[in-house]
Every structure is written in structure tokens, then in C-alpha cells.
Design a protein around this motif. Structure first.
Motif, PDB file in Angstrom:
ATOM      1  N   CYS A  91       0.824  -1.214   0.000  1.00  0.00           N
ATOM      2  CA  CYS A  91       0.000   0.000   0.000  1.00  0.00           C
ATOM      3  C   CYS A  91       0.851   1.255   0.000  1.00  0.00           C
ATOM      4  O   CYS A  91       0.444   2.292  -0.501  1.00  0.00           O
ATOM      5  CB  CYS A  91      -0.958  -0.011   1.191  1.00  0.00           C
ATOM      6  N   GLY A  92       2.050   1.171   0.599  1.00  0.00           N
ATOM      7  CA  GLY A  92       2.936   2.328   0.645  1.00  0.00           C
ATOM      8  C   GLY A  92       2.664   3.276   1.795  1.00  0.00           C
ATOM      9  O   GLY A  92       3.362   4.276   1.953  1.00  0.00           O
ATOM     10  N   ALA A  93       1.659   2.963   2.616  1.00  0.00           N
ATOM     11  CA  ALA A  93       1.272   3.922   3.660  1.00  0.00           C
ATOM     12  C   ALA A  93       1.131   3.308   5.047  1.00  0.00           C
ATOM     13  O   ALA A  93       1.073   4.043   6.030  1.00  0.00           O
ATOM     14  CB  ALA A  93      -0.048   4.593   3.273  1.00  0.00           C
ATOM     15  N   CYS A  94       1.096   1.984   5.168  1.00  0.00           N
ATOM     16  CA  CYS A  94       0.915   1.359   6.487  1.00  0.00           C
ATOM     17  C   CYS A  94       2.255   1.398   7.248  1.00  0.00           C
ATOM     18  O   CYS A  94       3.299   1.679   6.662  1.00  0.00           O
ATOM     19  CB  CYS A  94       0.425  -0.077   6.331  1.00  0.00           C
ATOM     20  N   CYS A  97       5.078  -0.693   5.598  1.00  0.00           N
ATOM     21  CA  CYS A  97       5.571  -0.065   4.361  1.00  0.00           C
ATOM     22  C   CYS A  97       6.463   1.132   4.684  1.00  0.00           C
ATOM     23  O   CYS A  97       7.556   1.268   4.144  1.00  0.00           O
ATOM     24  CB  CYS A  97       4.395   0.393   3.497  1.00  0.00           C
ATOM     25  N   CYS A 105       3.411  -5.655   4.235  1.00  0.00           N
ATOM     26  CA  CYS A 105       2.328  -4.658   4.176  1.00  0.00           C
ATOM     27  C   CYS A 105       1.065  -5.194   4.850  1.00  0.00           C
ATOM     28  O   CYS A 105       0.645  -6.318   4.600  1.00  0.00           O
ATOM     29  CB  CYS A 105       2.027  -4.310   2.718  1.00  0.00           C
ATOM     30  N   SER A 106       0.468  -4.359   5.720  1.00  0.00           N
ATOM     31  CA  SER A 106      -0.716  -4.815   6.432  1.00  0.00           C
ATOM     32  C   SER A 106      -2.006  -4.319   5.770  1.00  0.00           C
ATOM     33  O   SER A 106      -3.079  -4.534   6.287  1.00  0.00           O
ATOM     34  CB  SER A 106      -0.661  -4.334   7.885  1.00  0.00           C
ATOM     35  N   ASP A 107      -1.882  -3.680   4.614  1.00  0.00           N
ATOM     36  CA  ASP A 107      -3.092  -3.170   3.952  1.00  0.00           C
ATOM     37  C   ASP A 107      -3.037  -3.418   2.451  1.00  0.00           C
ATOM     38  O   ASP A 107      -3.313  -2.525   1.652  1.00  0.00           O
ATOM     39  CB  ASP A 107      -3.263  -1.669   4.257  1.00  0.00           C
TER      40      ASP A 107
HETATM   41 ZN   LIG Z   1       1.472  -1.215   3.436  1.00  0.00          ZN
END
Ligand SMILES: [Zn+2]
Ligand SMILES: [Zn+2]
Length: 363
Positions: A91-94, A97, A105-107
Motif C-alpha cells: 500500500c505504501g502507507a501502512c 511499508c 504490508c498490512s493493507d
Molecule cells: Zn502497506
């Protein structure tokens, strides 16, 4: 568009070769013409029920191909680019990441179509799941842009495909997860596609001794060509005792690449004090491992490994540069080529231990 695909509809049955419908790319999606896809043990584990997957599904998670079309927000690839796809989309944001561990990644749901949206794959209105969010056993794949990385055009598609799973997992297990040190000793339990990749990663890292352990003599002979310095067939000898003897008291790093509790225990017992055992193989749900706790007094460690702790958008181009320099042998890992219609024969050959990799190729 309609494409030919190998669909898994039931456990333990041959895959069904069908025409499936691939949707048009959404804003963050990429339509890729598949050129090659490796056949991995995880695909077969899924057919056997060892890995759960929603059905029906188009298997295949080690693909390379050419970008046909991109959504309006896609910036990392363009039409005509050659790409590898990897299941470690992120996702690049969790927190994982952002902390530099996109493989955890958890999302990843952020990279899927929202609930209720038209499916990426279907057949006559029936939802078909792309396995591992990829679905590489098909003439085309509709992917999230963060599941693909651009590669140089001079790299053949069949060897590039291997970097999507086996090489990223195995080389990454040595370089990223365990961080094998120059001059160290290493044992690798299992000399299939991923095991060979661990051996190559350890060689690239500068290990002085790499002991391959496998029940198949042909795989052990093969392992020597990729950088193993010693081999053990545990059908004939006690693997732990032999590793201890060969390494002068235990190895600094031991990798379990098969997915058997007994082998993880052996990997742990093969370690020198302060050694690290890494579980790369997928141990089936419900199985447990038991370890004699006294060994932990010697500061031995045991750790998991998810897809070679990869940051594939960075790692894959690096591995391909090592390939180009002749330091990572991918050509010899491709044992056979086959059309997608022959995927069941590829599974049989893998189970029989006849191949390091069969790569399915598409015109
Ligand atoms: Zn992520
Ligand atoms: Zn795989």
C-alpha cells in the motif's frame, strides 16, 4: 478481453483450461500480456489444499510480460514496458511499508478492487480470483501498479519470471532476511528452485561453505553447479551430525526451504553458537515444531522469512543486473518450457523432482 487461462476449480483435480474475461484497467491498474510464468511449489500446495485460496482461481504467481495498457494514475510503467509481477504488492502507507518492509504490508487490500466493484477476472459473470493477486497462468493479467516492476528489455522473459517468486524469495532470504556474512558457513535444507536461489544468495554474499541437504541425488549434483560446496543426502547419514562435522561445530546460517517441522528442528540443531536458522518453507497449518530450549543458551536464533524480505521494486532490477554480470545463474534454473495447457505435467515433473523450474511460455 478474453484470454486462455488455467483455472483451479477443485482441490486435487487437474487444472481446467478455459477462456476467462479480463476487465479493462482501473486508474491504478496495469494490463499485462503474459510472456512467461514459472510453476512454483506454492501453486501445487494450493491444488493439494496445503495453502487455502478462494476458488475458482487462476493460479500462477511468478510471471513476466509486456504492458498492454495502464490506468490514468499509473506512473511506474507504460505501454510496451517489460515487467515482472510479484505478489508482494504494497500500500505504501501502512506502518510496515513506511518502515521499509513493504513485503509485510498490512493493507494490501488497498491494492485490490473495492468490495462490490466489477471483478478483474470473470467468466460469464462468475467471479474468478487471480491467485496471489496475480493469476499468471493466463495469457493476460490485470494487476495493481504496485505489483509490477519494469525490467530491461534484453532480459529473456523466462529467466525474468523466476525473479517474481523463487529468486526473490531464496536470494532475498540469504541477503535480506538472514544477511549472510562473508566467510560464513551455511546449510540449506531443500535444493529445489527456492533452495537453489538461497544457495546462490549465500554464494553472492561470500559464504565460504554452503552445504546442500536433499533426499534427491540429482538435486544435490545440481546444487554443486550453483555454488554449494558440500552435499548431504540424509537418506544415508544423520544430517545434523554430518553438518556439525563438515563445518567444524555448526553452521552460522541454516535455511529450511521445504516446509517440514522436522527439517526446521534439524536446521536449528545444525547451528553454531549465535547461529541463525531461517524458515523459508511453508509449514502446513496445524503442524508444530518442538525445540530443546537449552540450545537458546548458546544464543541461537530462529526467524521467519516472508518472500525473501523483499522490496521487489528495488531488488528485482538488482538481481537482474547480477544475472547480466554472470553472478546469478538464472538460465540453468529453467529446466523446461511448456505451454499453459501442459501445466499439470509441470506439476507432475516438480513432484517427481525432475525439474528446478518449468516455465510456462505464451506466444
Ligand atoms: Zn502497506
Ligand atoms: Zn512461489
Amino acid at each position: 478481453m478474453k484470454v486462455k487461462a488455467a483455472v483451479m476449480r477443485e482441490l486435487n483435480k487437474p487444472l481446467s483450461i478455459e477462456d476467462v474475461d479480463v476487465a479493462e484497467p482501473g486508474p491504478d491498474e496495469v494490463l499485462v500480456k503474459t510472456k512467461a510464468c514459472g510453476v512454483c511449489h506454492s501453486d501445487l500446495h494450493t491444488v493439494h489444499g496445503g495453502i487455502a485460496a478462494p476458488l475458482p482461481t487462476v493460479l500462477g504467481h511468478e510471471p513476466a510480460g509486456v504492458v498492454l495498457k495502464v490506468g490514468e494514475r499509473v506512473r511506474n510503467v507504460a505501454e510496451g514496458d517489460h515487467v515482472i509481477a510479484c505478489t508482494s504488492m504494497f500500500c505504501g502507507a501502512c506502518p510496515q511499508c513506511v518502515q521499509g518492509h513493504p513485503h509485510l504490508c498490512s493493507d494490501r487490500g488497498a491494492c485490490r478492487r473495492p468490495e462490490g466493484a466489477a471483478p478483474r477476472l470473470s467468466r460469464g459473470g462468475e467471479l474468478i480470483h487471480p491467485y496471489a493477486d496475480l493469476g499468471g497462468f493466463a495469457e493476460a493479467m490485470l494487476l495493481h501498479s504496485r505489483a509490477v516492476v519494469k525490467i530491461p528489455k534484453d532480459i529473456p522473459f523466462d529467466v525474468a519470471a523466476l525473479v517474481g517468486c523463487a529468486v526473490t524469495t531464496g536470494v532475498g532470504a540469504a541477503l535480506n532476511t538472514a544477511q549472510v556474512t562473508p566467510g560464513s558457513s551455511v546449510a540449506v535444507f531443500g535444493a529445489g528452485g527456492v533452495g537453489i536461489s538461497v544457495i546462490q544468495g549465500a554464494r553472492i554474499a561470500g559464504a565460504r561453505q554452503i552445504i546442500a541437504v536433499d533426499l534427491a541425488d540429482n538435486k544435490l549434483a545440481n546444487a554443486l553447479k550453483f555454488g554449494a560446496t558440500d552435499t548431504i543426502n540424509p537418506a544415508n547419514v544423520d544430517a545434523v551430525k554430518t553438518i556439525k562435522k563438515m563445518s567444524g561445530g555448526g553452521v552460522d546460517f541454516a535455511f529450511e526451504v521445504v516446509g517440514l517441522p522436522k527439517l526446521l528442528e534439524q536446521a536449528f540443531y545444525s547451528l553454531a553458537p549465535r547461529g541463525t536458522a531461517v524458515l523459508v518453507g511453508a509449514i502446513a497449518a496445524g503442524q508444530t515444531v518442538s525445540l530443546i530450549p537449552g540450545h537458546f543458551f548458546l544464543e541461537k536464533r530462529i526467524m521467519g522469512c516472508m518472500m525473501g524480505s523483499n522490496r521487489f521494486t528495488v531488488d528485482a532490477p538488482r538481481y537482474l543486473e547480477l544475472y547480466r554480470q554472470g553472478r546469478l545463474d538464472l538460465d540453468a534454473m529453467v529446466t523446461r518450457h511448456a505451454p499453459v495447457d501442459d501445466v499439470d505435467e509441470a506439476f507432475r515433473a516438480m513432484e517427481a523432482g525432475e525439474v528446478t523450474r518449468t516455465v510456462l511460455t505464451f506466444d
